[in-house]
Design an enzyme around this catalytic site. Structure first.
Site, PDB file in Angstrom:
ATOM      1  N   GLU A 338       0.775  -1.238   0.000  1.00 56.04           N
ATOM      2  CA  GLU A 338       0.000   0.000   0.000  1.00 56.04           C
ATOM      3  C   GLU A 338       0.810   1.293   0.000  1.00 56.04           C
ATOM      4  O   GLU A 338       0.646   2.144   0.884  1.00 56.04           O
ATOM      5  CB  GLU A 338      -0.968  -0.002   1.190  1.00 56.04           C
ATOM      6  CG  GLU A 338      -1.962  -1.127   1.154  1.00 56.04           C
ATOM      7  CD  GLU A 338      -2.851  -1.215   2.391  1.00 56.04           C
ATOM      8  OE1 GLU A 338      -3.816  -2.002   2.363  1.00 56.04           O
ATOM      9  OE2 GLU A 338      -2.584  -0.479   3.374  1.00 56.04           O
ATOM     10  N   GLU A 439      -6.258  -8.515   0.418  1.00 55.72           N
ATOM     11  CA  GLU A 439      -6.903  -8.267   1.707  1.00 55.72           C
ATOM     12  C   GLU A 439      -8.397  -8.062   1.505  1.00 55.72           C
ATOM     13  O   GLU A 439      -8.808  -7.359   0.582  1.00 55.72           O
ATOM     14  CB  GLU A 439      -6.309  -7.027   2.397  1.00 55.72           C
ATOM     15  CG  GLU A 439      -4.848  -7.140   2.797  1.00 55.72           C
ATOM     16  CD  GLU A 439      -4.356  -5.887   3.512  1.00 55.72           C
ATOM     17  OE1 GLU A 439      -5.210  -5.103   3.990  1.00 55.72           O
ATOM     18  OE2 GLU A 439      -3.131  -5.685   3.595  1.00 55.72           O
TER      19      GLU A 439
END
Length: 570
Positions: A338, A439
């Site tokens: 991320e 995720e």
């Protein structure tokens, strides 16, 4: 020698009437001869003695002593860590003086179970191999649906069904909130893992290592396999790899990472390694290092240095896991979790990913390389990473319905429609490159404690500071977090039914990609973020690879599911 023989010959003439001088000289030579005779006799006797005694020592006495020691070890009480006291003493003598009290000194390790405690300071690519056993077995099969480790996994034809081991080597406040509840009269004092290390001071090493040793155990991997999963995504920060100055507990987590890979191997589970925190923090969030710090590729000299340092880390790490023993088990390598595309220059991030890809390949890692989408979605990556120049690449997409004010406020059935229709179409039309969902979770609210940072509230009930007191649940008033945070045994039947549908709809949609990893395997108390807790509560399928007929996306418009449109907030 000739002089000695001549002297002896002349002395023989003594009896033939030699003079007194010669007689005196002969007496001296007789003494020397006697001394030599005595020495030769002693030497011969010693050789005979040793020829008899040495075989007795090596063939009888030592084996007998070793046998006695084994018997004593078997019957000896162990310490509370399961290590025999004699073994501890033996190991301590193996550690050279220069290595005492270092990361290589097994006597300083909290736990030695399933570690090779024979001392070595060998490294590979600059990373210690301490603790690893030479032998390993890649013939294990996680479940009948997937091949054993020593056969290739059919990526792209069979979806990955995996789970994250987050909050372990890379700690996060909402996963283990008990570590982050330190506060004074006005504010919380610990916001992230590195500030936790600083707060703990001289106790940091023992506290953090105890967390490493207990939050994920050998049993964890057995349970993951029992749930029908076949991959684990292990997240870690760069400071666990080797000693550095950012924290006084650096380097300790490395051996726990290596042991966890062996535990995964024992259960036939393949591993996705994911660098979760880069030097300087790649996103400014609490799981990247220091909260609100971002000195990574941010246009500053320090940011550039840290981005290059991250590449150096990949050079070491990818080289280490290119070894033959890891090729069947570490099959996916994540470049960086991320990076903040919202703030950083996206062109610089893309260029950095290309550099990272090149470094990883040049370091001989031949498995899949995953690149985070940075919440931009699965589309348009093919413009930068065409399969010809960047083979075996994965785009890692993270999907949640709770961090967006619009999505979190949808009614239950509308949330299912987003998953079954919108997300499904997006993956089908825009994901031109191999894509995984790295995720996702069962959470339909952001009510978990510390999810939005330590001390911060929730969008759902209007306590999230940036939203100015406005609640985000669909009713906008009377929104409560207690129902989502309660023990799942107390969930209403309608809520349980919805959560199960939320889980299976995501599994159905994400199975159409290259696969998925649930976030997370476990938490201290946030059930909907814990695959284990939700699985045990019956909110997830009994086996990840065998979903039931209780719900699928085609049933959304059936009468039995119209109730989702009519029910109010749970």
């Amino acid at each position: 020698m000739s002089n000695l023989l001549e002297a002896e010959s002349s002395c023989d003439s003594k009896s033939l009437g030699v003079d007194d001088f010669t007689s005196k000289r002969c007496r001296e030579i007789d003494k020397k001869a006697l001394l030599i005779t005595i020495l030769l006799t002693f030497f011969v006797s010693l050789c005979v003695f040793l020829s008899i005694i040495l075989p007795l020592i090596f063939l009888v006495i030592i084996p007998h002593a070793q046998s006695d020691r084994k018997i004593k070890d078997t019957n000896m009480e162990t310490t509370n860590l399961g290590v025999n006291i004699i073994d501890e003493i033996f190991n301590s003598t193996q550690v050279p003086e220069w290595a005492k009290n270092s990361l290589l000194d097994t006597n300083t390790w909290l736990d030695t179970s399933d570690f090779n405690t024979s001392f070595t300071n060998e490294t590979f690519a600059g990373l210690y191999t301490m603790g690893i056993f030479d032998k390993y077995d890649d013939s294990v099969q996680a479940n009948p649906n997937v091949p054993p480790l020593n056969e290739p996994f059919p990526y792209g034809r069979l979806p990955i069904r995996g789970v994250n081991l987050g909050g372990w080597l890379s700690m996060e406040p909402f996963i283990t909130p008990s570590f982050f509840q330190v506060k004074n009269e006005t504010a919380y004092l610990v916001k992230d893992e590195l500030s936790l290390h600083a707060y703990l001071g001289e106790n940091a090493t023992s506290v953090i290592e105890n967390h490493y040793n207990t939050f994920v155990t050998k049993q964890t991997f057995y349970e993951i396999r029992e749930a029908g999963l076949d991959h684990v995504r292990i997240t870690f920060p760069y400071w666990i790899l080797y000693s550095n100055e950012i924290t006084n507990v650096s380097g300790i987590g490395w051996r726990y990472l290596l042991r966890s890979i062996e535990w995964a191997r024992e259960q036939g589970l393949r591993v996705n390694l994911d660098l979760h925190a880069a030097p300087g923090n790649q996103n400014s969030w609490n799981h990247g290092g220091y909260l609100n710090q971002m000195e990574w590729l941010d246009g500053t000299v320090k940011g550039e240095e840290n981005s290059q340092f991250t590449l150096k880390i990949h050079e070491r790490l990818a080289s280490f896991f290119s070894q033959k023993r890891y090729r069947n088990v570490v099959t996916i390598y994540g470049a960086l979790n991320e990076p903040n595309f919202f703030v950083l220059d996206e062109h610089k991030i893309t260029d950095w990913h290309k550099q990272a890809y090149a470094v990883i390949r040049q370091s001989n890692f031949t498995g899949l390389i995953s690149l985070s989408d940075g919440f931009r979605g699965p589309g348009n990556w093919e413009d930068h990473f065409d399969p010809f120049h960047f083979p075996n690449i994965l785009i890692d997409v993270h999907r949640y319905i709770i961090f967006n004010d619009f999505l979190i406020g949808l009614r239950p059935k509308d949330k299912l429609n987003v998953i079954c229709k919108s997300w499904n179409e997006e993956m089908k039309l825009k994901a031109k490159l191999p894509t995984i969902i790295g995720e996702w979770s069962l959470a339909d609210t952001d009510c978990a404690k510390f999810l939005n940072n330590v001390g911060e509230g929730a969008r759902w009930d209007g306590t999230f500071t940036p939203n100015g007191g406005v609640a985000s649940c669909s009713e906008k008033v009377g929104c409560r977090c207690d129902f989502a945070n309660q023990d799942p045994e107390n969930y209403e039947d309608s809520y349980r039914k919805f959560l199960y549908a939320l889980a299976t709809s995501q599994i159905e949609t994400f199975d159409k990609t290259w696969g998925w990893f649930y976030w997370n395997w476990d938490t201290e108390n946030a059930t909907q973020w814990s695959y284990k807790k939700s699985w045990l509560a019956g909110l997830l399928p009994r086996l990840a690879y065998s979903t039931t007929k209780d719900f699928n996306c085609s049933m959304l418009d059936s009468k039995s599911f119209m109730e989702f449109d009519e029910q109010s907030e749970f």
